[in-house]
Write a protein that holds these residues in place. Sequence first.
Motif, PDB file in Angstrom:
ATOM      1  N   THR A  54      83.331  22.562  43.008  1.00  0.00           N
ATOM      2  CA  THR A  54      83.482  23.203  44.307  1.00  0.00           C
ATOM      3  C   THR A  54      84.920  23.046  44.776  1.00  0.00           C
ATOM      4  O   THR A  54      85.686  22.238  44.235  1.00  0.00           O
ATOM      5  CB  THR A  54      82.531  22.573  45.343  1.00  0.00           C
ATOM      6  N   GLU A  55      85.267  23.815  45.790  1.00  0.00           N
ATOM      7  CA  GLU A  55      86.621  23.758  46.319  1.00  0.00           C
ATOM      8  C   GLU A  55      86.929  22.376  46.877  1.00  0.00           C
ATOM      9  O   GLU A  55      88.013  21.837  46.661  1.00  0.00           O
ATOM     10  CB  GLU A  55      86.800  24.824  47.406  1.00  0.00           C
ATOM     11  N   SER A  56      85.957  21.770  47.539  1.00  0.00           N
ATOM     12  CA  SER A  56      86.202  20.442  48.122  1.00  0.00           C
ATOM     13  C   SER A  56      86.398  19.391  47.030  1.00  0.00           C
ATOM     14  O   SER A  56      87.220  18.474  47.190  1.00  0.00           O
ATOM     15  CB  SER A  56      85.062  20.045  49.058  1.00  0.00           C
ATOM     16  N   GLU A  57      85.676  19.504  45.929  1.00  0.00           N
ATOM     17  CA  GLU A  57      85.869  18.557  44.824  1.00  0.00           C
ATOM     18  C   GLU A  57      87.259  18.719  44.225  1.00  0.00           C
ATOM     19  O   GLU A  57      87.933  17.732  43.914  1.00  0.00           O
ATOM     20  CB  GLU A  57      84.815  18.771  43.735  1.00  0.00           C
ATOM     21  N   LEU A  58      87.689  19.974  44.049  1.00  0.00           N
ATOM     22  CA  LEU A  58      89.013  20.226  43.486  1.00  0.00           C
ATOM     23  C   LEU A  58      90.115  19.736  44.427  1.00  0.00           C
ATOM     24  O   LEU A  58      91.111  19.174  43.972  1.00  0.00           O
ATOM     25  CB  LEU A  58      89.186  21.716  43.192  1.00  0.00           C
ATOM     26  N   THR A  86     100.775  17.788  34.795  1.00  0.00           N
ATOM     27  CA  THR A  86      99.968  18.714  33.988  1.00  0.00           C
ATOM     28  C   THR A  86      98.565  18.827  34.570  1.00  0.00           C
ATOM     29  O   THR A  86      98.020  19.932  34.696  1.00  0.00           O
ATOM     30  CB  THR A  86      99.899  18.217  32.527  1.00  0.00           C
ATOM     31  N   LYS A  87      97.990  17.694  34.934  1.00  0.00           N
ATOM     32  CA  LYS A  87      96.652  17.711  35.529  1.00  0.00           C
ATOM     33  C   LYS A  87      96.663  18.426  36.882  1.00  0.00           C
ATOM     34  O   LYS A  87      95.729  19.159  37.207  1.00  0.00           O
ATOM     35  CB  LYS A  87      96.126  16.283  35.686  1.00  0.00           C
ATOM     36  N   ILE A  88      97.724  18.224  37.649  1.00  0.00           N
ATOM     37  CA  ILE A  88      97.844  18.889  38.951  1.00  0.00           C
ATOM     38  C   ILE A  88      97.908  20.400  38.759  1.00  0.00           C
ATOM     39  O   ILE A  88      97.256  21.160  39.484  1.00  0.00           O
ATOM     40  CB  ILE A  88      99.086  18.359  39.716  1.00  0.00           C
ATOM     41  N   ASP A  89      98.660  20.829  37.756  1.00  0.00           N
ATOM     42  CA  ASP A  89      98.756  22.264  37.473  1.00  0.00           C
ATOM     43  C   ASP A  89      97.397  22.850  37.102  1.00  0.00           C
ATOM     44  O   ASP A  89      97.050  23.961  37.518  1.00  0.00           O
ATOM     45  CB  ASP A  89      99.765  22.521  36.360  1.00  0.00           C
ATOM     46  N   GLU A  90      96.614  22.099  36.319  1.00  0.00           N
ATOM     47  CA  GLU A  90      95.279  22.555  35.927  1.00  0.00           C
ATOM     48  C   GLU A  90      94.374  22.719  37.161  1.00  0.00           C
ATOM     49  O   GLU A  90      93.656  23.701  37.284  1.00  0.00           O
ATOM     50  CB  GLU A  90      94.636  21.587  34.943  1.00  0.00           C
ATOM     51  N   VAL A  91      94.424  21.739  38.050  1.00  0.00           N
ATOM     52  CA  VAL A  91      93.591  21.808  39.266  1.00  0.00           C
ATOM     53  C   VAL A  91      94.031  22.974  40.128  1.00  0.00           C
ATOM     54  O   VAL A  91      93.199  23.707  40.681  1.00  0.00           O
ATOM     55  CB  VAL A  91      93.654  20.457  40.040  1.00  0.00           C
ATOM     56  N   ASN A  92      95.347  23.197  40.232  1.00  0.00           N
ATOM     57  CA  ASN A  92      95.847  24.319  41.020  1.00  0.00           C
ATOM     58  C   ASN A  92      95.382  25.660  40.448  1.00  0.00           C
ATOM     59  O   ASN A  92      95.058  26.575  41.198  1.00  0.00           O
ATOM     60  CB  ASN A  92      97.369  24.282  41.125  1.00  0.00           C
ATOM     61  N   LYS A  93      95.350  25.761  39.109  1.00  0.00           N
ATOM     62  CA  LYS A  93      94.844  26.988  38.478  1.00  0.00           C
ATOM     63  C   LYS A  93      93.386  27.221  38.821  1.00  0.00           C
ATOM     64  O   LYS A  93      92.971  28.338  39.129  1.00  0.00           O
ATOM     65  CB  LYS A  93      95.010  26.918  36.959  1.00  0.00           C
ATOM     66  N   LYS A  94      92.599  26.148  38.767  1.00  0.00           N
ATOM     67  CA  LYS A  94      91.182  26.258  39.105  1.00  0.00           C
ATOM     68  C   LYS A  94      91.002  26.674  40.563  1.00  0.00           C
ATOM     69  O   LYS A  94      90.132  27.480  40.891  1.00  0.00           O
ATOM     70  CB  LYS A  94      90.442  24.936  38.847  1.00  0.00           C
ATOM     71  N   LEU A  95      91.839  26.116  41.442  1.00  0.00           N
ATOM     72  CA  LEU A  95      91.751  26.453  42.861  1.00  0.00           C
ATOM     73  C   LEU A  95      92.122  27.914  43.111  1.00  0.00           C
ATOM     74  O   LEU A  95      91.514  28.576  43.953  1.00  0.00           O
ATOM     75  CB  LEU A  95      92.655  25.540  43.691  1.00  0.00           C
ATOM     76  N   SER A  96      93.103  28.393  42.369  1.00  0.00           N
ATOM     77  CA  SER A  96      93.514  29.785  42.569  1.00  0.00           C
ATOM     78  C   SER A  96      92.443  30.780  42.099  1.00  0.00           C
ATOM     79  O   SER A  96      92.402  31.904  42.577  1.00  0.00           O
ATOM     80  CB  SER A  96      94.841  30.049  41.867  1.00  0.00           C
ATOM     81  N   LYS A  97      91.592  30.355  41.188  1.00  0.00           N
ATOM     82  CA  LYS A  97      90.520  31.229  40.688  1.00  0.00           C
ATOM     83  C   LYS A  97      89.354  31.312  41.661  1.00  0.00           C
ATOM     84  O   LYS A  97      88.534  32.209  41.563  1.00  0.00           O
ATOM     85  CB  LYS A  97      90.024  30.723  39.338  1.00  0.00           C
TER      86      LYS A  97
END
Length: 98
Positions: A54-58, A86-97
């Motif tokens: 979920t968005e809150s988990e991310l 790198t992990k921050i970038d991955e989370v940001n990608k997930k958030l943008s989706k």
Amino acid sequence: MTKKEMNELADLIVDKLLTTYIREQSTWYTNSTMDDIYSQFKQKPKKKTKKAETESELLGELAKLLTKLEYHKEKEEYEVCAELQTKIDEVNKKLSKL
């Protein structure tokens, strides 16, 4: 084998076991460092299962990673910072989706 012989044999076995145990323990105590002891009790990371986040988990994960990033920047541990980025970038990608 008589009862007396069995008792003598049992005493010899116990004596050898205790001697070996005490020797191993003294070796461990003299050769172990705090890092060795800590690593024995450190929890292994749990395997993450793929699940819908979920968005809150991310956002929680992102906050945690950013906090760690700042901590390691202050300590000048730049290799760790690169991994965290790198992990921050991955989370940001997930958030943008989302």
